[in-house]
Design a protein around this motif. Structure first.
Motif, PDB file in Angstrom:
ATOM      1  N   UNK A 394       0.806  -1.227   0.000  1.00 16.82           N
ATOM      2  CA  UNK A 394       0.000   0.000   0.000  1.00 16.82           C
ATOM      3  C   UNK A 394       0.836   1.273   0.000  1.00 16.82           C
ATOM      4  N   UNK A 395       2.097   1.197   0.453  1.00 13.04           N
ATOM      5  CA  UNK A 395       2.923   2.407   0.525  1.00 13.04           C
ATOM      6  C   UNK A 395       3.715   2.672  -0.748  1.00 13.04           C
ATOM      7  N   UNK A 396       3.851   1.690  -1.620  1.00 15.06           N
ATOM      8  CA  UNK A 396       4.700   1.832  -2.800  1.00 15.06           C
ATOM      9  C   UNK A 396       3.848   1.888  -4.061  1.00 15.06           C
ATOM     10  N   UNK A 397       4.164   2.834  -4.937  1.00 15.11           N
ATOM     11  CA  UNK A 397       3.463   2.956  -6.216  1.00 15.11           C
ATOM     12  C   UNK A 397       4.515   3.088  -7.324  1.00 15.11           C
ATOM     13  N   UNK A 398       4.576   2.094  -8.193  1.00 16.39           N
ATOM     14  CA  UNK A 398       5.523   2.083  -9.311  1.00 16.39           C
ATOM     15  C   UNK A 398       4.743   2.319 -10.604  1.00 16.39           C
ATOM     16  N   UNK A 399       5.218   3.281 -11.438  1.00 14.13           N
ATOM     17  CA  UNK A 399       4.443   3.688 -12.608  1.00 14.13           C
ATOM     18  C   UNK A 399       5.317   3.805 -13.867  1.00 14.13           C
ATOM     19  N   UNK A 400       5.498   2.716 -14.598  1.00 15.56           N
ATOM     20  CA  UNK A 400       6.100   2.824 -15.936  1.00 15.56           C
ATOM     21  C   UNK A 400       5.148   3.600 -16.846  1.00 15.56           C
ATOM     22  N   UNK A 401       5.718   4.444 -17.702  1.00 15.16           N
ATOM     23  CA  UNK A 401       4.849   5.309 -18.533  1.00 15.16           C
ATOM     24  C   UNK A 401       5.496   5.588 -19.885  1.00 15.16           C
ATOM     25  N   UNK A 402       4.668   5.635 -20.913  1.00 18.16           N
ATOM     26  CA  UNK A 402       5.112   6.081 -22.231  1.00 18.16           C
ATOM     27  C   UNK A 402       4.153   7.169 -22.686  1.00 18.16           C
ATOM     28  N   UNK A 403       4.731   8.222 -23.271  1.00  7.43           N
ATOM     29  CA  UNK A 403       3.931   9.411 -23.571  1.00  7.43           C
ATOM     30  C   UNK A 403       4.307   9.941 -24.951  1.00  7.43           C
ATOM     31  N   UNK A 404       3.284  10.232 -25.751  1.00  9.11           N
ATOM     32  CA  UNK A 404       3.501  10.822 -27.084  1.00  9.11           C
ATOM     33  C   UNK A 404       2.976  12.251 -27.069  1.00  9.11           C
ATOM     34  N   UNK A 405       3.845  13.201 -27.456  1.00 11.59           N
ATOM     35  CA  UNK A 405       3.481  14.617 -27.507  1.00 11.59           C
ATOM     36  C   UNK A 405       3.596  15.121 -28.937  1.00 11.59           C
ATOM     37  N   UNK A 406       2.653  15.960 -29.331  1.00  6.03           N
ATOM     38  CA  UNK A 406       2.686  16.595 -30.650  1.00  6.03           C
ATOM     39  C   UNK A 406       2.299  18.061 -30.497  1.00  6.03           C
ATOM     40  N   UNK A 407       2.962  18.914 -31.263  1.00 11.86           N
ATOM     41  CA  UNK A 407       2.590  20.326 -31.313  1.00 11.86           C
ATOM     42  C   UNK A 407       2.576  20.793 -32.756  1.00 11.86           C
ATOM     43  N   UNK A 408       1.676  21.695 -33.023  1.00 12.05           N
ATOM     44  CA  UNK A 408       1.642  22.266 -34.385  1.00 12.05           C
ATOM     45  C   UNK A 408       2.647  23.391 -34.530  1.00 12.05           C
ATOM     46  N   UNK A 409       3.225  23.832 -33.417  1.00 10.01           N
ATOM     47  CA  UNK A 409       4.264  24.862 -33.483  1.00 10.01           C
ATOM     48  C   UNK A 409       5.523  24.271 -34.126  1.00 10.01           C
ATOM     49  N   UNK A 410       5.983  24.909 -35.176  1.00 11.40           N
ATOM     50  CA  UNK A 410       7.195  24.428 -35.852  1.00 11.40           C
ATOM     51  C   UNK A 410       8.375  24.479 -34.892  1.00 11.40           C
ATOM     52  N   UNK A 411       9.022  23.332 -34.714  1.00 13.37           N
ATOM     53  CA  UNK A 411      10.189  23.277 -33.828  1.00 13.37           C
ATOM     54  C   UNK A 411       9.844  23.486 -32.361  1.00 13.37           C
ATOM     55  N   UNK A 412       8.584  23.351 -32.022  1.00  8.61           N
ATOM     56  CA  UNK A 412       8.161  23.660 -30.648  1.00  8.61           C
ATOM     57  C   UNK A 412       8.759  22.753 -29.588  1.00  8.61           C
ATOM     58  N   UNK A 413       8.967  21.469 -29.951  1.00  8.46           N
ATOM     59  CA  UNK A 413       9.539  20.519 -28.992  1.00  8.46           C
ATOM     60  C   UNK A 413      10.991  20.218 -29.378  1.00  8.46           C
ATOM     61  N   UNK A 414      11.896  21.084 -28.963  1.00  2.00           N
ATOM     62  CA  UNK A 414      13.332  20.852 -29.220  1.00  2.00           C
ATOM     63  C   UNK A 414      13.583  20.637 -30.711  1.00  2.00           C
ATOM     64  N   UNK A 415      13.189  21.625 -31.505  1.00  2.00           N
ATOM     65  CA  UNK A 415      13.341  21.662 -32.965  1.00  2.00           C
ATOM     66  C   UNK A 415      12.458  20.639 -33.678  1.00  2.00           C
ATOM     67  N   UNK A 416      11.553  19.994 -32.989  1.00  4.72           N
ATOM     68  CA  UNK A 416      10.682  19.005 -33.621  1.00  4.72           C
ATOM     69  C   UNK A 416       9.227  19.271 -33.239  1.00  4.72           C
TER      70      UNK A 416
END
Length: 430
Positions: A394-416
């Motif tokens: 009950x005291x431990x919470x382990x959370x593997x995660x994968x996340x996909x991000x998209x922006x329409x701003x050109x180069x908005x996410x570290x030149x991508x």
């Protein structure tokens, strides 16, 4: 003298006289023995009483020493200050993680990403400690009072806390005094540094949320803690109202101008499975800018294991000179608990910055070079986060995660425009 004379005693009298004497002698001996015994018992009792008195004195001395040392209660009424301190609870968590950005930013800082300040680095995200009194009891008959204060340290702290290092508040997440005023069924008042009413997600990240990382809505269409006062009243089991006045939407603990923000929230709970908050806000953020808008937060439990959440926000930034800028967002959560130990969660969100003033160029507190930069005048963000929840205890919470991000701003996410961030976080709750 004749063998018998009236002055002489008869033989029977003499015999009886001798018997009486022997009887009296025997009785006297017995009486003497009894008196001797009584005398000995009396002496013994006096000795026992003396020993008893000595023991009492020794016991009293020992009890006095034990009370002074706090081993035994003093018998006096416990001071209210100490009694109140014994009811204060301490809770919190420690949280750490590792995440990797598929775009491998050259400065190792993922633009606009809220959690994990550095790409490909182990992180101590948060250490949170909360001190709180028992909850204030709502009552129409009696006053009640309490308090709550939370502090957070770690890499995420600058985004979460009140800020203001020169004010000595940089580690403070929230701190307020809470009162029940016996009006009607009880008027709840909170005064101090209060966390936002707008966000569906908690700022505690994976320690409280089904996803480990924080969504974009939480930051870009939310607001941080701010000092103010809040009135709350529960009309029925399904209807309550909160009304808050604070320094500003983004002012924090100390106001630098005369502007104030008013926030109202209507809470609805038509049944055990469904709840919703309808929120409106507005006010001058400064002498040159006002902010107004509204939010809808809601949740519905499809089953005991299958849960949903919803958030919609609309912001209008109105400068004293120039045109207004609108920013809105919508997000949803689904999570399912297969067992008490295993579950899965999905978050989807969309933020629309149609006037280009709410996403681009907004840096994260305490993180230089973290802003989304682009030559485009306006844009949007979309994000999907899939998280596995494992609670071995009950005291431990382990959370593997994968996340996909998209922006329409050109180069908005570290030149991508796209990136995938994956890793895992762990929280220990206490």
């Amino acid at each position: 003298m004749p063998p018998y004379s009236p002055r002489s005693k008869s033989r029977g009298q003499l015999l009886r006289s001798g018997s009486l004497w022997r009887t009296l002698s025997a009785g006297g001996a017995l009486a003497g023995t009894a008196l001797l015994a009584i005398g000995q018992d009396s002496s013994r009792i006096e000795k026992l009483e003396q020993e008893n008195q000595d023991l009492r004195k020794r016991l009293t001395a020992i009890e006095t020493v034990a009370q002074k040392e706090g081993i035994l209660p003093s018998g006096k009424e416990t001071p209210k200050l100490i009694s109140a301190a014994s009811e204060i609870t301490i809770s919190g968590y420690v949280q750490a993680s590792y995440f990797y950005n598929s775009k491998e930013p050259l400065d190792k800082k993922s633009d606009g990403y809220l959690w994990n300040t550095t790409h490909n680095s182990f992180s101590l995200n948060k250490v949170k400690v909360t001190l709180a009194s028992p909850p204030v009891e709502r009552s129409g008959d009696a006053w009640d009072a309490g308090f709550r204060t939370s502090m957070i340290w770690g890499e995420d702290a600058p985004v979460l806390n009140t800020g203001g290092a020169y004010q000595g508040l940089e580690n403070l997440r929230e701190a307020f005094v809470e009162l029940n005023v016996p009006i009607g069924d009880g008027l709840n008042i909170k005064a101090g540094q209060l966390i936002s009413l707008l966000n569906y997600e908690s700022g505690d990240g994976g320690a409280a949320n089904p996803n480990f990382s924080q969504g974009y809505q939480w930051f870009f269409t939310g607001n941080g803690p701010s000092a103010g006062v809040q009135l709350g009243y529960t009309f029925t089991e399904w209807l309550d109202l909160k009304l808050r006045v604070q320094n500003g939407m983004y002012a924090g603990p100390i106001d630098g101008n005369n502007g104030k923000t008013v926030i109202g929230s209507i809470g609805l709970k038509p049944n055990e499975k469904l709840w919703a908050n309808l929120i409106g806000f507005g006010g001058d953020e400064s002498s040159t800018m006002s902010v107004k808008g509204g939010s809808v937060l809601a949740g519905y439990d499809i089953t005991e294991k299958f849960h949903t959440g919803f958030e919609f926000d609309y912001f209008v930034f109105d400068p004293a000179a120039g045109t207004t800028a609108d920013l809105w967002s919508v997000g949803g959560w689904l999570w399912y608990d297969f067992t008490e130990k295993f579950g899965i969660a999905l978050r989807a969100e969309h933020l629309e910055d149609k006037d280009g003033g709410g996403l681009k160029g907004i840096g994260l507190p305490g993180r230089p070079l973290s802003a989304i930069l682009s030559p485009d005048p306006d844009g949007s963000i979309q994000s999907l986060a899939l998280t596995f929840n494992w609670k071995p205890t009950p005291m431990i919470k382990v959370q593997p995660e994968i996340r996909y991000d998209h922006t329409s701003y050109s180069g908005g996410f570290d030149t991508a425009k796209d990136r995938v961030i994956f890793g895992a976080g762990v929280s220990y709750l206490f």
